[in-house]
Design an enzyme around this catalytic site. Structure first.
Site, PDB file in Angstrom:
ATOM      1  N   GLY A 260       0.761  -1.255   0.064  1.00 45.41           N
ATOM      2  CA  GLY A 260       0.167  -0.009   0.060  1.00 45.41           C
ATOM      3  C   GLY A 260       0.910   1.225  -0.077  1.00 45.41           C
ATOM      4  O   GLY A 260       1.992   1.253  -0.260  1.00 45.41           O
ATOM      5  N   HIS A 261       0.356   2.431   0.246  1.00 45.29           N
ATOM      6  CA  HIS A 261       0.770   3.703   0.006  1.00 45.29           C
ATOM      7  C   HIS A 261       1.149   4.081   1.724  1.00 45.29           C
ATOM      8  O   HIS A 261       1.352   5.377   1.929  1.00 45.29           O
ATOM      9  CB  HIS A 261       0.207   4.586  -0.513  1.00 45.29           C
ATOM     10  CG  HIS A 261       0.161   4.237  -2.000  1.00 45.29           C
ATOM     11  ND1 HIS A 261      -0.609   5.159  -2.920  1.00 45.29           N
ATOM     12  CD2 HIS A 261       0.536   3.456  -2.749  1.00 45.29           C
ATOM     13  CE1 HIS A 261      -0.290   4.728  -4.011  1.00 45.29           C
ATOM     14  NE2 HIS A 261       0.116   3.458  -4.004  1.00 45.29           N
TER      15      HIS A 261
END
Length: 411
Positions: A260-261
């Protein structure tokens, strides 16, 4: 201050009552991903169960059950007593659904998902930015089950820009809410959106989507007060948790994030008159193979606003890019500096590995320099391909250091 403290204490007391009810349900029902025994039995003689099958829902891959689910919700919401909406074992297809209050029943309304709900993939079936919308409700528990947005069927239509696909679950103007033991897979857009809400608990959930899935934020918060996210696992294609303007008193604890970020505050400053962000606490979390770690991001050339009182503590990084980053020139080609004022930010006991040569990047606004930034006991080791020492980059930031510092402090 006394009034605010009293209000928060009351909200916490109300939520504790709801959690006690949910905990009692869990003892009877077990974990959401396991099969449920005797799910149709009435455990509480004063509670009425509204089974969607009794409202015409069909367990097959062709029938759109949205209207049947809404009818069951309406009956549960209007019941003059304790009510539970039940989605039993099996797979149910459904398009856009709005579960609206206020309800007449005895709060909280319980939504018990035993089976799997799958989204209709025809995008013309959605008029809003959500698949399942819960709105204007005081007292709500969503417990268990699987929601499958069938995102791979629609991600190919994402234009890579500002298009917004439906979030699997959205809370809008919900007070005293709980989401627990839910498994969300492959949303079309966000997994969970929480907007204009107060006193929300999210615990023991799992959110899954591929790392290249577009704009699939795990939990997206906006203009929301008093949220606790705990003991959950998020692996997705965008921010594991994203908090934008108007978020206050948000606690994230024991979260595993990746891919993810990362965990993001922002982006901030995109629109005029944004409300402040304040009181964000992230503790005892692990980030693995994420594109960012702990990130605060604001738009260049932004209107004035502020973000303060943010603490990131006891964080483990595993092969994370950009583990600690403040980026005040995010998302804009403007040459004007951001006017979002960032202050009172603490990064405490952050350790692990990174694939970025720059382990700490604090690029603040020259118009509104960051103030009160504290880094204490930072221990990040570079494990990338290049044979360079790990470093820090700082601009327009007033920083205090304490304890071990790897990478070394900015000069």
């Amino acid at each position: 201050m006394a009034m605010a403290t009293t209000k928060n204490s009351l909200a916490k007391a109300i939520l504790l009552l709801f959690l006690a009810a949910a905990s009692s349900e869990a003892k009877h029902l077990g974990h959401a991903i396991r099969p449920f025994a005797h799910i149709g039995e009435k455990r509480d003689p004063f509670e009425k169960i509204f089974n969607v099958l009794h409202f015409g829902a069909k367990c097959n891959p062709r029938t759109d059950n949205a209207l049947n689910f809404i009818k069951a919700w309406r009956a549960a919401c209007d019941w003059r007593g304790k009510a539970r909406l039940l989605i039993p074992a099996g797979e149910f297809l459904a398009s856009e659904m709005v579960f609206a209050g206020p309800c007449k029943n005895t709060a909280p309304t319980i939504v018990q998902i035993v089976g799997t709900i799958k989204a209709v993939s025809d995008m013309s079936s959605y008029s809003e930015d959500s698949w399942m919308l819960f709105q204007n409700i005081n007292g709500l528990i969503i417990n268990g089950g699987i929601v499958d947005g069938q995102g791979p069927n629609v991600w190919k239509y994402h234009d890579g820009g500002g298009s917004v696909f439906p979030a699997s679950i959205k809370f809008f103007r919900v007070t005293n809410g709980v989401i627990r033991m839910l498994h969300s897979v492959n949303p079309m857009g966000f997994h969970i959106g929480i907007v204009l809400c107060e006193n929300i608990r999210v615990t023991n959930i799992r959110l899954d989507a591929p790392d290249d899935s577009p704009n699939t934020d795990g939990i997206h918060l906006s203009q929301t007060h008093l949220v606790k996210i705990t003991r959950s696992v998020i692996a997705t294609g965008d921010d594991c948790v994203g908090m934008i303007h108007g978020c206050t008193d948000i606690t994230i604890k024991k979260l595993t994030c990746g891919p993810g970020h990362g965990i993001s505050i922002g982006s901030l400053g995109k629109y005029p008159d944004e409300k402040e962000v304040k009181g964000i606490t992230v503790t005892n979390c692990t980030l693995k193979n994420t594109d960012n770690g702990l990130r605060i991001k604001t738009w260049a050339g932004s209107p004035p606003s502020c973000a303060s009182g943010m603490t990131f503590q006891d964080i483990i990084m595993k092969s994370v890019k950009n583990p600690i980053i403040i980026d005040q020139s995010y998302g804009s080609e403007s040459n004007e500096p951001s006017k979002v004022k960032i202050s009172d930010v603490k990064f405490l006991n952050v350790r692990g590995t990174t694939v970025s040569e720059v382990g700490v990047k604090l690029e603040c606004s020259k118009k509104c320099p960051c103030e009160g930034v504290q880094l204490s006991n930072i221990d990040l080791h570079y494990v990338g391909d290049k044979k360079k020492p790990i470093s820090s980059v700082c601009q327009n930031a007033k920083i205090k250091y304490a304890g071990r510092q790897l990478p070394p402090p900015c000069n």
